[in-house]
Enzyme design. Structure first.
Site, PDB file in Angstrom:
ATOM      1  NE  ARG A 166     -10.883  -1.337   3.690  1.00 44.58           N
ATOM      2  CZ  ARG A 166     -11.432  -1.580   4.887  1.00 44.58           C
ATOM      3  NH1 ARG A 166     -12.539  -2.287   4.979  1.00 44.58           N
ATOM      4  NH2 ARG A 166     -10.861  -1.115   5.982  1.00 44.58           N
ATOM      5  CG  ASP A 186      -5.526   7.823   4.852  1.00 39.83           C
ATOM      6  OD1 ASP A 186      -6.453   8.470   4.307  1.00 39.83           O
ATOM      7  OD2 ASP A 186      -5.712   6.769   5.510  1.00 39.83           O
ATOM      8  CG  ASP A 231      -1.905   5.094   5.042  1.00 40.15           C
ATOM      9  OD1 ASP A 231      -1.771   4.026   5.661  1.00 40.15           O
ATOM     10  OD2 ASP A 231      -2.985   5.475   4.560  1.00 40.15           O
ATOM     11  CE  LYS A 279      -6.475   8.512   8.343  1.00 40.96           C
ATOM     12  NZ  LYS A 279      -7.110   7.379   9.039  1.00 40.96           N
ATOM     13  CG  ASP A 295      -9.887   7.273   7.029  1.00 42.42           C
ATOM     14  OD1 ASP A 295      -8.822   7.269   6.364  1.00 42.42           O
ATOM     15  OD2 ASP A 295      -9.923   7.417   8.273  1.00 42.42           O
ATOM     16  CD  GLU A 297      -6.751   5.138   2.660  1.00 47.54           C
ATOM     17  OE1 GLU A 297      -7.714   5.218   3.453  1.00 47.54           O
ATOM     18  OE2 GLU A 297      -5.592   4.887   3.043  1.00 47.54           O
ATOM     19  CE  LYS A 338      -3.262   2.563   2.987  1.00 49.41           C
ATOM     20  NZ  LYS A 338      -4.138   2.521   4.178  1.00 49.41           N
TER      21      LYS A 338
END
Ligand code: BES
Ligand code: MN
Ligand code: ZN
Length: 521
Positions: A373, A292, A310, A299, A369, A371, A287
């Protein structure tokens, strides 16, 4: 003459360069294996066990005397954590040699982690004392004669001066202090320690790279920047590389990566690397969310603080793949790095949107959020479509794994027993904690969509497991796939710099795979 031969026989291991893409290559720690004889060092550290007064057999006479002098002091037992020091006149005229004795507690209780902590302590003591060359006399113990221990100790030492300081200036820049560490293995252990050096070095370099990349700030490390750095490194290691930009992603209908990247001024992309023409086909997926914000499901300020990390999964799999290339492992390795920035903008993807991923599955967005996956869905489906025989994916995927395992270990999800055994054994070898969690059908049921095949979040309950269940929809019929959620371990202690977690275990796993062509031991 003998002494000279012995000094020559001490095989040096080159320094690990860090800060590699700044052009400021910096020497960190070089390590070498010493043979019995004169240990030319400013500081010699010796370990001993509780209530074993005799100095280790493999010590040169002068050092043995110094050790005995410390060990016969009143109160000395060699208890865990007990230390003593003595200065002896050294061969070099400018500075005395310091000999330190370290109690490791009871012989029958010694574990590898204790040895690592000890070496940590030795390195910091030597640094405080201003020593540049340190010799470490390893105790005679079965744990010390273990190949994985040999690798782990060397790797830790190589990394002991790692800093991410390319944005610091002037007096804020800590000068590397330790220059060289000589390890004296227990009797008969020289060949073992020497044979593990190439792997330790490749792994330490990889960990330093993974950290350097993951630590890079998000205003610098955009998806494009990361893809370029990765492509440069890969090209230097014999990989072929190709990059899918927005039009290519559109043509391939990779709706997950496109959706996540929409809200950012920085376009998303998918970098693919390939190397090797024999051995199993292994896909590594990481990933790579360079920042993020959570997107429209934004968030909190607190939750956003560490979101430059991230991208740690992408940095880790890249670094491990480079190490596999350095070690020339016979594996057909393919690396997929989906890169995007999850931001808020006029064109952000929204809760309620329905997207279509590479394998045709439709996904209803319920939380922007969740995201990671979505990016991974496209990359994993592509890897499988291209014929991956084993697929291992690493991601800072959920806060749920932090709730479950804290900052101490990562979660492993895989339906494959052989792959599970291989990865768990590799983690054990590498000294990284990995814990298997279930992929129950109940979790899959929670991510079924109301208006599409899937929804991208099932809320808080078991969020690490429901995320894994979501990913399971994108591997087709492939059984040998695994997802490692490294959200809790990507940063040191959860709020420090990048840890490089997962790099060492991947290198060890790839090594096993290369050795037996099977994902287990
Ligand atoms: N990148 C985060 C996960 C994360 C959280 C990493 C904390 C490191 C520390 C991920 O994209 C995320 O936001 N996950 C959400 C998913 C939820 C909306 C289902 C989470 O875990 O809160
Ligand atoms: Mn998120
Ligand atoms: Zn994320």
């Amino acid at each position: 003459m003998l002494a000279l031969l012995q000094v020559l026989a001490a095989q040096a291991l080159g320094p690990v360069p860090v800060g590699f893409f700044t052009g400021k290559r910096r020497t960190v720690v070089a390590i070498g294996i010493a043979t019995r004889g004169r240990l030319a060092a400013d500081h010699v550290a010796v370990a001993c066990f509780e209530d074993e007064a005799t100095p280790p057999e493999h010590l040169p006479a002068k050092l043995a005397e110094a050790v005995s002098a410390i060990a016969t002091r009143p109160g000395w037992r060699g208890r865990d954590g007990q230390t003593g020091e003595l200065q002896i006149p050294s061969p070099s005229p400018d500075r005395d040699q310091v000999v330190s004795l370290w109690g490791l507690g009871r012989r029958d209780r010694l574990e590898r982690s204790r040895l690592c902590d000890w070496l940590d302590g030795v390195a910091s003591r030597a640094r405080t004392n201003g020593a540049r060359r340190v010799a470490v006399v390893l105790p005679d113990h079965p744990e010390v004669r273990d190949a994985a221990t040999a690798r782990h100790l060397s790797r830790d030492l190589l990394l002991s001066e790692y800093r991410f300081d390319r944005f610091r200036q002037g007096s804020d820049v800590a000068q590397p202090k330790l220059g060289k560490v000589l390890l004296l293995p227990p009797p008969g252990g020289d060949a073992l320690y020497r044979s593990q050096l190439p792997r330790s070095r490749a792994t330490a370099t990889a960990v330093a790279r993974a950290r350097d990349l993951a630590n890079a700030p998000p205003n610098e490390a955009t998806p494009r920047w990361l893809a370029e750095r990765a492509a440069e490194l890969a090209a230097g290691h014999g990989f072929r590389h190709s990059r899918l930009d927005v039009p290519d992603l559109e043509a391939r209908r990779m709706g997950g990566i496109l959706a996540v990247g929409r809200g950012s001024r920085q376009p998303p992309c998918l970098l693919r690397l390939e190397r090797g023409d024999r051995g199993p086909i292994v896909a590594l997926v990481g990933k790579g969310v360079t920042f993020d914000s959570g997107g429209l499901s934004i968030k909190s300020a607190r939750g956003m603080v560490s979101m430059k990390y991230d991208k740690a999964g992408a940095c880790t799999v890249l670094a491990a793949a480079l190490a596999a290339a350095e070690l020339d492992l016979p594996i057909r390795l393919r690396v997929y790095l989906p890169l995007a920035e999850n931001m808020v903008g006029g064109d952000s993807f929204r809760p309620g949107d329905v997207i279509r991923c590479f394998n045709g599955r439709t996904v209803e967005i319920v939380n922007t959020d969740a995201e990671g996956r979505l990016l991974l869905a496209d990359a994993m489906a592509w890897a499988v479509d291209e014929g991956a025989e084993h697929l291992v994916e690493l991601s800072t995927l959920t806060g749920g794994v932090v709730a479950a395992l804290g900052y101490f270990g990562a979660a492993l999800f895989t339906p494959d027993e052989t792959l599970a055994a291989g990865l768990l054994a590799a983690a054990e070898e590498a000294g990284e904690k990995l814990w298997r969690m279930p992929l129950w059908p109940e979790f899959s049921a929670t991510v079924r969509g109301n208006h599409a095949d899937l929804k991208n979040s099932a809320g808080r309950p078991a969020s690490a497991a429901t995320a894994a269940a979501f990913l399971a929809s994108f591997v087709g019929g492939l059984k040998s796939w695994a997802h490692l959620d490294i959200a809790g371990t990507a940063q040191v202690a959860g709020n420090g710099p990048a840890s490089g977690f997962g790099t060492a275990l991947l290198v060890d796993w790839l090594h096993r795979l290369a050795e037996d062509g099977e994902p287990a031991c």
